[in-house]
Design an enzyme around this catalytic site. Structure first.
Site, PDB file in Angstrom:
ATOM      1  N   ILE A  28      -2.518   2.985  -6.757  1.00 30.34           N
ATOM      2  CA  ILE A  28      -2.601   3.547  -5.507  1.00 30.34           C
ATOM      3  C   ILE A  28      -2.878   2.805  -4.134  1.00 30.34           C
ATOM      4  O   ILE A  28      -3.505   1.733  -4.518  1.00 30.34           O
ATOM      5  CB  ILE A  28      -3.978   4.592  -5.554  1.00 30.34           C
ATOM      6  CG1 ILE A  28      -3.787   5.735  -6.441  1.00 30.34           C
ATOM      7  CG2 ILE A  28      -4.139   5.335  -3.977  1.00 30.34           C
ATOM      8  CD1 ILE A  28      -4.927   6.432  -6.903  1.00 30.34           C
ATOM      9  N   CYS A  29      -2.193   3.097  -3.218  1.00 27.66           N
ATOM     10  CA  CYS A  29      -2.721   2.094  -1.830  1.00 27.66           C
ATOM     11  C   CYS A  29      -1.905   0.989  -1.848  1.00 27.66           C
ATOM     12  O   CYS A  29      -0.702   0.727  -2.183  1.00 27.66           O
ATOM     13  CB  CYS A  29      -4.118   2.205  -1.767  1.00 27.66           C
ATOM     14  SG  CYS A  29      -4.508   1.607   0.085  1.00 27.66           S
ATOM     15  N   ILE A  30      -2.744  -0.213  -1.823  1.00 25.63           N
ATOM     16  CA  ILE A  30      -2.332  -1.521  -1.962  1.00 25.63           C
ATOM     17  C   ILE A  30      -2.248  -2.088  -3.205  1.00 25.63           C
ATOM     18  O   ILE A  30      -1.509  -2.858  -3.537  1.00 25.63           O
ATOM     19  CB  ILE A  30      -3.136  -2.517  -0.964  1.00 25.63           C
ATOM     20  CG1 ILE A  30      -2.486  -3.943  -0.980  1.00 25.63           C
ATOM     21  CG2 ILE A  30      -4.670  -2.657  -1.874  1.00 25.63           C
ATOM     22  CD1 ILE A  30      -1.329  -4.032  -0.187  1.00 25.63           C
TER      23      ILE A  30
END
Length: 218
Positions: free
Chosen positions: A134-136
């Site tokens: 998730i995300c970075i």
């Protein structure tokens, strides 16, 4: 009951796991009737950020101890993670993914990832178990697996170029959607790389969790 390993990297967006992303993942897993099994590296975090001012604080904190705040104490050292005991793996974002689970924040495409995370991720991958980042955090996948993985961190051009430099294939994706690499059973979503609110982040995270759990049965 399906058991999903959740790897945390501290407590707080600027120096650990993004708390909203971690809690939304825990909530989605619980609502789906799955059990989250939390892990974190038992080592010092890179630095401590005062989340009120954004400034670096002159103190030292342990990643596992800080992650235990999110997990309500129900967490184990990452070194204790046994891929035989979990059905899938999910890693939320936050700067901790780029600073504590790796040095991506400072070295970019030349980054080195946490050896325990690499061991667990590769063992899950070899056992054909689904993986969600998730995300970075997806930016670490090319280093973790050394495979041409299709993934997303949203639409940030500079980060996407670093991912491509490491051998990954970046796919532009809106905040409320996911990218599935079916060949590798890997699911990614932008979350707070794009989200303007917790409800926006939840849309993609809910889809990611549902897809990861669905892949367990495929």
């Amino acid at each position: 009951m399906k058991r999903v390993g959740l790897v945390l990297s501290g407590c707080g967006v600027y120096d650990g796991s993004e708390i909203h992303e971690a809690v939304l993942t825990l909530l989605a897993l619980d609502r789906a009737g799955a059990q989250a099994v939390c892990f974190a590296p038992d080592k010092p975090q890179l630095h401590v950020i005062n989340h009120l001012t954004g400034e670096i604080s002159a103190e030292n904190r342990n990643i596992l101890v800080e992650s235990a705040r999110i997990a309500r104490g129900n967490i184990q050292p990452l070194s204790a993670a046994d891929p035989q005991q979990i059905d899938a793996l999910i890693v939320p974002g936050g700067f901790g993914a780029a600073e504590n689970l790796s040095d991506f924040a400072t070295r970019g495409a030349d980054c080195v990832v946490d050896e325990q995370l690499k061991r667990l991720t590769r063992q899950m991958y070899k056992q054909n178990k689904p993986i969600g980042f998730i995300c970075i955090a997806p930016a670490l996948l090319p280093r973790l697996l050394e495979a041409p993985v299709r993934l997303t961190i949203g639409n940030d051009i500079d980060t996407a170029e670093l991912i491509e430099d490491m051998g990954g294939t970046h796919v532009v994706c809106p905040v409320d959607d996911i990218v599935l690499d079916a060949d590798h059973k890997i699911v990614t979503t932008p979350a707070y790389m794009l989200a303007g609110s917790i409800s926006e982040a939840a849309q993609g995270i809910d889809k990611l969790v549902a897809r990861v759990l669905g892949l367990i049965d495929e």
